[in-house]
Design an enzyme around this catalytic site. Structure first.
Site, short mmCIF file in Angstrom:
data_model
loop_
_atom_site.label_atom_id
_atom_site.label_comp_id
_atom_site.label_asym_id
_atom_site.label_seq_id
_atom_site.Cartn_x
_atom_site.Cartn_y
_atom_site.Cartn_z
N ASP A 1 -6.69 57.09 -17.90
CA ASP A 1 -7.35 58.35 -18.24
C ASP A 1 -7.73 58.36 -19.72
O ASP A 1 -6.95 57.95 -20.58
CB ASP A 1 -6.39 59.51 -17.95
CG ASP A 1 -7.02 60.87 -18.22
OD1 ASP A 1 -7.90 61.28 -17.46
OD2 ASP A 1 -6.64 61.51 -19.24
N GLU B 1 -11.26 54.92 -17.83
CA GLU B 1 -12.21 56.03 -17.84
C GLU B 1 -12.91 56.10 -19.19
O GLU B 1 -12.34 56.56 -20.17
CB GLU B 1 -11.50 57.36 -17.55
CG GLU B 1 -12.49 58.49 -17.27
CD GLU B 1 -12.17 59.79 -17.96
OE1 GLU B 1 -12.90 60.77 -17.71
OE2 GLU B 1 -11.23 59.86 -18.77
C1 AAO Z 1 -7.70 72.32 -20.01
C2 AAO Z 1 -8.66 73.50 -20.17
C3 AAO Z 1 -9.20 73.54 -21.57
C4 AAO Z 1 -8.05 73.61 -22.57
C5 AAO Z 1 -7.12 72.43 -22.34
C6 AAO Z 1 -5.90 72.49 -23.21
O1 AAO Z 1 -9.71 73.36 -19.21
O2 AAO Z 1 -10.01 74.70 -21.70
O3 AAO Z 1 -8.55 73.54 -23.88
O4 AAO Z 1 -6.68 72.44 -20.98
O5 AAO Z 1 -5.14 73.61 -22.90
C7 AAO Z 1 -8.78 67.84 -17.49
C8 AAO Z 1 -9.78 68.97 -17.44
C9 AAO Z 1 -9.77 69.78 -18.73
C10 AAO Z 1 -8.37 70.24 -19.03
C11 AAO Z 1 -7.55 68.98 -19.23
C12 AAO Z 1 -6.11 69.26 -19.65
O6 AAO Z 1 -11.07 68.43 -17.22
O7 AAO Z 1 -10.61 70.91 -18.52
O8 AAO Z 1 -8.37 71.06 -20.19
O9 AAO Z 1 -7.52 68.28 -17.97
O10 AAO Z 1 -5.48 70.05 -18.71
C13 AAO Z 1 -14.28 64.11 -21.87
C14 AAO Z 1 -13.36 62.90 -21.93
C15 AAO Z 1 -12.86 62.46 -20.57
C16 AAO Z 1 -12.31 63.63 -19.78
C17 AAO Z 1 -13.41 64.67 -19.68
C18 AAO Z 1 -12.96 65.89 -18.88
O11 AAO Z 1 -14.04 61.84 -22.58
O12 AAO Z 1 -11.84 61.52 -20.79
O13 AAO Z 1 -13.76 65.10 -21.00
N1 AAO Z 1 -11.80 63.22 -18.46
C19 AAO Z 1 -10.35 62.93 -18.27
C20 AAO Z 1 -9.87 63.43 -16.93
C21 AAO Z 1 -9.86 64.94 -16.91
C22 AAO Z 1 -8.87 65.47 -17.94
C23 AAO Z 1 -8.77 64.62 -19.14
C24 AAO Z 1 -9.49 63.47 -19.32
C25 AAO Z 1 -7.73 64.96 -20.10
O14 AAO Z 1 -10.64 62.88 -15.91
O15 AAO Z 1 -9.57 65.47 -15.64
O16 AAO Z 1 -9.25 66.80 -18.34
O17 AAO Z 1 -6.57 64.28 -19.64
C26 AAO Z 1 -19.36 64.20 -23.13
C27 AAO Z 1 -18.58 62.97 -23.46
C28 AAO Z 1 -17.43 62.76 -22.53
C29 AAO Z 1 -16.59 63.99 -22.41
C30 AAO Z 1 -17.46 65.17 -22.04
C31 AAO Z 1 -16.61 66.43 -22.02
O18 AAO Z 1 -20.06 64.00 -21.89
O19 AAO Z 1 -19.41 61.85 -23.37
O20 AAO Z 1 -16.63 61.71 -23.01
O21 AAO Z 1 -15.58 63.78 -21.41
O22 AAO Z 1 -18.50 65.32 -22.99
O23 AAO Z 1 -17.35 67.51 -21.68
C32 AAO Z 1 -23.84 65.07 -20.50
C33 AAO Z 1 -23.69 63.91 -21.44
C34 AAO Z 1 -22.28 63.40 -21.42
C35 AAO Z 1 -21.41 64.50 -21.86
C36 AAO Z 1 -21.61 65.61 -20.86
C37 AAO Z 1 -20.80 66.80 -21.17
O24 AAO Z 1 -23.64 64.69 -19.14
O25 AAO Z 1 -24.55 62.90 -21.05
O26 AAO Z 1 -22.10 62.31 -22.27
O27 AAO Z 1 -22.95 66.04 -20.85
O28 AAO Z 1 -21.19 67.32 -22.40
#
Ligand code: AAO
Length: 500
Positions: free
Chosen positions: A210, A247
């Site tokens: 992750d 990931e």
């Molecule tokens: C939760 C709450 C938050 C709170 C936090 C702390 O939702 O509000 O602040 O707790 O209390 C998961 C959930 C999160 C959750 C977290 C912890 O999705 O909502 O937060 O558990 O409980 C990035 C990372 C990637 C990650 C992804 C979700 O790079 O690693 O965000 N995925 C993994 C898991 C996921 C998990 C975590 C990581 C954490 O699969 O389930 O989170 O362990 C860009 C970047 C990406 C980035 C996104 C985030 O993407 O490139 O790297 O991913 O932004 O939004 C277009 C663009 C694309 C861009 C995208 C979004 O598509 O082309 O590049 O838009 O802007």
């Protein structure tokens, strides 16, 4: 190191640690199997039974399970609480250590491997009175996690990721407030390795790493190289290395590239998810799929971990945007999965979801807290809030198709210049798609031996009959293929195993 000289060329065969690193690309599947499924939020006892009753018999190769270590208990129990670790004790809402170990044993015994979604980039975010699923307490605000134990010196200094064009920030600051571990510290590495090597000893075949994008590749390399070999008592060959798929979201245009991770293991190809969704939603013509692969900007096939949707982007988290297809668009979703499974590209994963209306909603429960077991219907489908895409005939039969045609090539590509395509996998299988708003009804080369075949999409072989459409292949390999625009499914597939 062994050095062999052939004419002008010098080939180096590296043994030792770099040899082991290479093996991290091998999923360690049982012979003849090709595809894993993510049983998102399932309980260990239910997965064990699913391996025996469904996954093993249907030819699935493995299961990605939700995070196994203790996580924070969040209000209303959202699914994402499992991505906020509190300790490395193996107790979550999916079950305890003994149930986990029992599941791994039972699945391996029927040829289905277990892959754990491991979260070690970070620990839980700020929360008052933080308590975990194994009963441990923590004070994330002061970076105190006594059940590991970790203290503030084990973390990067506090800062927030708000600029994905700054690699230092992405790797040293906090992702959505999650306390960011410093994997360059030997104490931190040792705790992570104790955790992961314990899972290896329990018989798992590998890991989804992750948030690998948020960890320095050099630190990951050090950690991966210290993994134990897989446990031979679970049927793995001596010296087998854990499969690693990382990931790393890279749709282009950011500081961090997916290619920074391809030396270390396989990498999630989010461009595959976004592109296949766009195509089958009608944003691109199916005829362009003829060069599906690196020509689309994807990683090389052996480095690319591919999927139609994942647990994040099916609900708008992570990346892929509005192009991503999910169970909510069933016809196009089944077509996208069928194409992913029919075409020889990447290491595929099928998604298996619970139904949701909002992005935070957790899995079905019996009482608001304890996860409920899926209910199985006579037609193999699930109820009780579970979608079970992996039990949809159109999907599990295409997993069987991929197993049967493995190690064959695409032959006789045909398209109508628009959204109807067909191709053979040597003389083992044939598949056709219709995403146009008119019928497909034409004679096509199937490359199969003469005979009557059962379409595994509209039905399946049952004894000597077919519960769906059947087709007669002539001695020239040709057959009349029909997919009407108003059919439930836009796919037709036959293979040597579906001959009547
Ligand atoms: C939760 C709450 C938050 C709170 C936090 C702390 O939702 O509000 O602040 O707790 O209390 C998961 C959930 C999160 C959750 C977290 C912890 O999705 O909502 O937060 O558990 O409980 C990035 C990372 C990637 C990650 C992804 C979700 O790079 O690693 O965000 N995925 C993994 C898991 C996921 C998990 C975590 C990581 C954490 O699969 O389930 O989170 O362990 C860009 C970047 C990406 C980035 C996104 C985030 O993407 O490139 O790297 O991913 O932004 O939004 C277009 C663009 C694309 C861009 C995208 C979004 O598509 O082309 O590049 O838009 O802007």
């Amino acid at each position: 190191m062994i050095v062999i000289k052939i004419g002008c060329c010098v080939l180096l065969f590296l043994l030792g640690s770099s040899y082991q690193a290479n093996a991290q690309f091998n999923p360690n599947y049982a012979s003849g199997r090709t595809t894993m499924v993510h049983l998102f939020e399932w309980k260990w006892n239910d997965i064990a039974a699913e391996c025996e009753n469904f996954l093993g018999p249907k030819g699935y190769a493995g299961v990605q399970v939700s995070p196994v270590n203790e996580n924070i208990v969040a209000n209303n129990r959202p699914w994402w609480e499992r991505y906020q670790p509190i300790s490395y004790l193996l107790t979550t809402r999916s079950g305890n250590e003994q149930q986990f170990a029992n599941m791994v044993r039972r699945c391996n015994d029927v040829g289905v491997r277990i892959y754990v979604d491991v979260v070690f980039n970070h620990m839980a975010a700020d929360r008052a009175n933080a308590r975990g699923t194994a009963g441990s307490t923590a004070n994330p605000g002061s970076k105190s996690f006594p059940a590991v134990p970790y203290s503030s010196t084990d973390f990067h200094t506090t800062c927030t990721i708000n600029n994905y064009n700054d690699a230092n920030q992405v790797r040293n600051c906090e992702l959505v407030g999650l306390k960011d571990l410093d994997q360059s510290k030997s104490w931190v590495r040792d705790r992570i390795l104790d955790f992961l090597n314990k899972l290896i000893n329990l018989g798992v075949a590998g890991f989804r790493v992750d948030a690998a994008k948020h960890v320095w590749p050099s630190d990951l390399k050090t950690i991966y190289n210290r993994f134990n070999n897989l446990n031979t008592q679970h049927g793995f060959a001596a010296g087998s290395r854990p499969f690693i798929y990382q990931e790393v979201v890279d749709l282009g245009g950011e500081a961090i590239s997916k290619y920074e991770y391809t030396d270390l293991g396989v990498v999630t190809e989010f461009l595959h998810s976004a592109s296949i969704g766009k195509v089958f939603r009608g944003g691109d013509q199916l005829r362009w799929l003829t060069n599906w692969g690196t020509a689309w900007g994807f990683l090389p096939s052996t480095s690319a971990f591919v999927f139609v949707d994942n647990h994040d982007n099916q609900r708008g988290h992570g990346a892929g945007g509005s192009d991503v297809l999910t169970y909510k668009n069933a016809k196009q979703y089944k077509m996208a999965n069928a194409f992913m499974l029919a075409y020889p590209f990447g290491i595929p994963r099928v998604m298996s979801s619970f139904a949701f209306d909002n992005t935070d909603q957790g899995p079905p429960t019996s009482d608001g807290n304890n996860i409920a077991s899926p209910i199985f219907n006579a037609d193999n489908s699930c109820s009780g809030g579970w979608v079970c895409e992996h039990r949809w005939r159109q999907i599990y039969n295409m997993v069987g198709f991929r197993n049967i045609v493995s190690n064959t090539n695409v032959q006789n590509w045909w398209d109508n210049g628009s959204n109807q395509i067909a191709f053979c996998r040597d003389n083992k299988g044939f598949v056709a798609f219709n995403n146009d708003n008119y019928d497909l009804n034409t004679s096509l080369q199937t490359c199969l031996p003469a005979g009557t075949y059962c379409d595994i999409i509209s039905g399946e072989k049952s004894g000597s009959t077919c519960t769906g459409k059947s087709v007669v292949v002539g001695s020239d390999g040709r057959a009349n293929i029909s997919i009407r625009q108003n059919e439930n499914d836009g796919v037709f597939a036959i293979h040597v195993g579906s001959k009547l």
